[in-house]
Design an enzyme around this catalytic site. Structure first.
Site, short mmCIF file in Angstrom:
data_model
loop_
_atom_site.label_atom_id
_atom_site.label_comp_id
_atom_site.label_asym_id
_atom_site.label_seq_id
_atom_site.Cartn_x
_atom_site.Cartn_y
_atom_site.Cartn_z
N GLU A 48 0.87 -1.17 0.00
CA GLU A 48 0.00 0.00 0.00
C GLU A 48 0.91 1.22 0.00
O GLU A 48 1.49 1.57 1.03
CB GLU A 48 -0.92 -0.01 1.23
CG GLU A 48 -1.84 -1.22 1.30
CD GLU A 48 -2.83 -1.27 0.16
OE1 GLU A 48 -3.16 -0.20 -0.40
OE2 GLU A 48 -3.28 -2.37 -0.20
N CYS B 80 -2.23 9.30 2.56
CA CYS B 80 -1.79 8.72 1.29
C CYS B 80 -2.80 8.93 0.17
O CYS B 80 -2.43 8.90 -1.01
CB CYS B 80 -1.49 7.23 1.46
SG CYS B 80 -2.90 6.26 2.07
#
Length: 461
Positions: free
Chosen positions: A209, A243
């Site tokens: 990720e 993010c």
């Protein structure tokens, strides 16, 4: 901690079958949920110490998400683990087919500092639900939160099930030298490549990720009030250290000025008091190193809002008339800085975005639903929203993950369980069967096989 010994103990524990019992898994999940509630005040204090994150933000962006993930697994675990019956084809008549979920074994979870609780515990819950053991490496930069995570699992008192490793680069390197059955990493691209390289030595499956520059497009027919409100919130949430934050904003030239004015309005409303002083609850950048990195990206001549530092506190900042030649566009910002670019041709913008690295998220604002779905279908990205930012990752029914340089693999809800499980295929037959597969391969058998193949084709098997 002896990392080699810890990995070996967890593997022995897993191979003993201790994690296979569904009722035990449910008991573990319920224990973890209780501990999360018990340690909530300690987490609030730790987040404040690490980077001034307030209790509301900790609850809404960290604690509630992991509690919801826990609740999902507790509610659905028995269904998720149940063997699923699937159809078989005429070649195998008569027979039955099953898909069986099997845990991988010893899982390494490496978490980042920007959401140190959520991004440690959400994947951990999926791994435990699937029947694995977990070695968790929380972020060293968020040292106070990591210490509370360590203390919480120390109270769980089962290092063979969950073991927390504190420390920095030395511990990360030592962990990556070990053989794991699955690695789940959240962080930056550089370390992600290293994780993938180390995992390849043992052919260990990996979820990465990562991040990237997530685009946001505000079209000429967007609701500017809503767009400005939601983009301002999404960009400056956690001081931009998210993010999936909208990294840069493309705004149609016909609504550009109105958008800028609304952004100014919401920055003032959300983050400043009546005296013009920035809120005491606005998060800091995590440390001086990161502050220096973010500061180096800012072109002071293009600042129209903010831009002032006070230690590691950077007030919400907007840069206008930005182009791809500006340094701010060279890498993911990961800070409270909003670059705004103008456009007049949507198709041209989509072509520009398509030729960049695939981002973790993509956001598009318009009132035209048909156009919105076309744009979302054509663009490349991990996940995204129409007329919203960030919130797609809060929906347990929407898997969250990246693509290309923004990552590989996904999780959340059912997908978390699937990520940490190997799906085994099993064919079950009794005495009866078609004899055509056995030699000698006669002309009669050949004709029969052709007939069976035509039947399969008609059925669409």
């Amino acid at each position: 901690m002896d990392i080699v010994s810890t990995v070996n103990k967890q593997r022995e524990y897993f191979l003993s079958g201790a994690t296979r019992d569904i009722n035990k898994r449910l008991a573990y999940l319920k224990q973890i949920r209780c501990l999360l509630k018990k340690y909530s005040n300690k987490f609030y204090g730790a987040f404040h110490l690490d980077y001034n994150k307030c209790q509301f933000d900790v609850l809404s962006t960290e604690l509630l998400l992991v509690l919801n993930e826990c609740d999902y697994m507790i509610k659905h675990l028995k269904k998720l683990t149940k063997a699923k019956k699937v159809k078989t084809d005429i070649i195998n008549f008569p027979s039955k087919g099953y898909l069986i979920q099997e845990p991988y074994g010893v899982v390494l979870i490496m978490a980042p500092w920007n959401y140190p609780l959520q991004l440690s515990i959400e994947p951990l819950i999926g791994a435990i639900a699937a029947g694995n053991t977990v070695i968790l490496k929380p972020a060293s930069y968020a040292k106070n939160v990591s210490q509370v995570i360590y203390d919480m699992f120390a109270e769980l008192n089962n290092e063979c099930l969950v073991s927390v490793v504190l420390g920095g680069r030395e511990q990360n390197q030592a962990l990556l030298e070990q053989r794991f059955d699955y690695i789940f990493f959240t962080g930056g691209e550089t370390v992600g490549k290293l994780v993938l390289e180390k995992a390849s030595k043992h052919l260990t499956p990996v979820s990465l990720e990562l991040g990237g520059k997530s685009p946001t497009i505000v079209d000429e027919d967007a609701d500017i009030e809503i767009a400005a409100k939601r983009i301002t919130w999404g960009k400056f949430l956690n001081a931009g250290q998210t993010c999936v934050a909208p990294d840069y904003i493309y705004v149609h030239e016909t609504v550009h000025d109105a958008f800028i004015e609304k952004v100014k309005k919401y920055i003032k409303e959300f983050y400043y008091d009546n005296n013009g002083k920035i809120s005491s609850q606005f998060p800091f950048l995590i440390n001086e190193k990161h502050r220096n990195k973010v500061e180096s990206l800012i072109d002071k001549d293009k600042i129209i809002v903010g831009g002032k530092f006070n230690g590691n506190l950077l007030e919400p900042t907007v840069l206008d008339n930005v182009t791809w030649d500006d340094k701010i566009m060279s890498e993911e910002i990961f800070g409270p800085v909003m670059p705004v670019l103008k456009f007049n041709d949507l198709e041209n913008v989509l072509e520009i975005v398509k030729h960049k690295e695939k981002p973790l998220a993509f956001y598009y604002f318009t009132k035209n639903k048909k156009k919105a779905m076309r744009v979302m279908n054509e663009a490349f990205y991990g996940g995204g929203c129409i007329n919203e930012t960030i919130m797609h990752l809060t929906n347990e029914n929407l898997p969250f993950g990246g693509v290309g340089r923004s990552g590989m693999g996904a999780y959340h809800g059912k997908k978390s369980f699937q990520t940490f499980s190997h799906e085994k295929s099993v064919l079950v037959k009794n005495k009866a069967e078609l004899q055509v597969k056995y030699p000698p391969n006669s002309t009669k058998a050949f004709k029969l096989l052709n007939v069976l193949a035509k039947i399969k084709e008609r059925r669409g098997e």
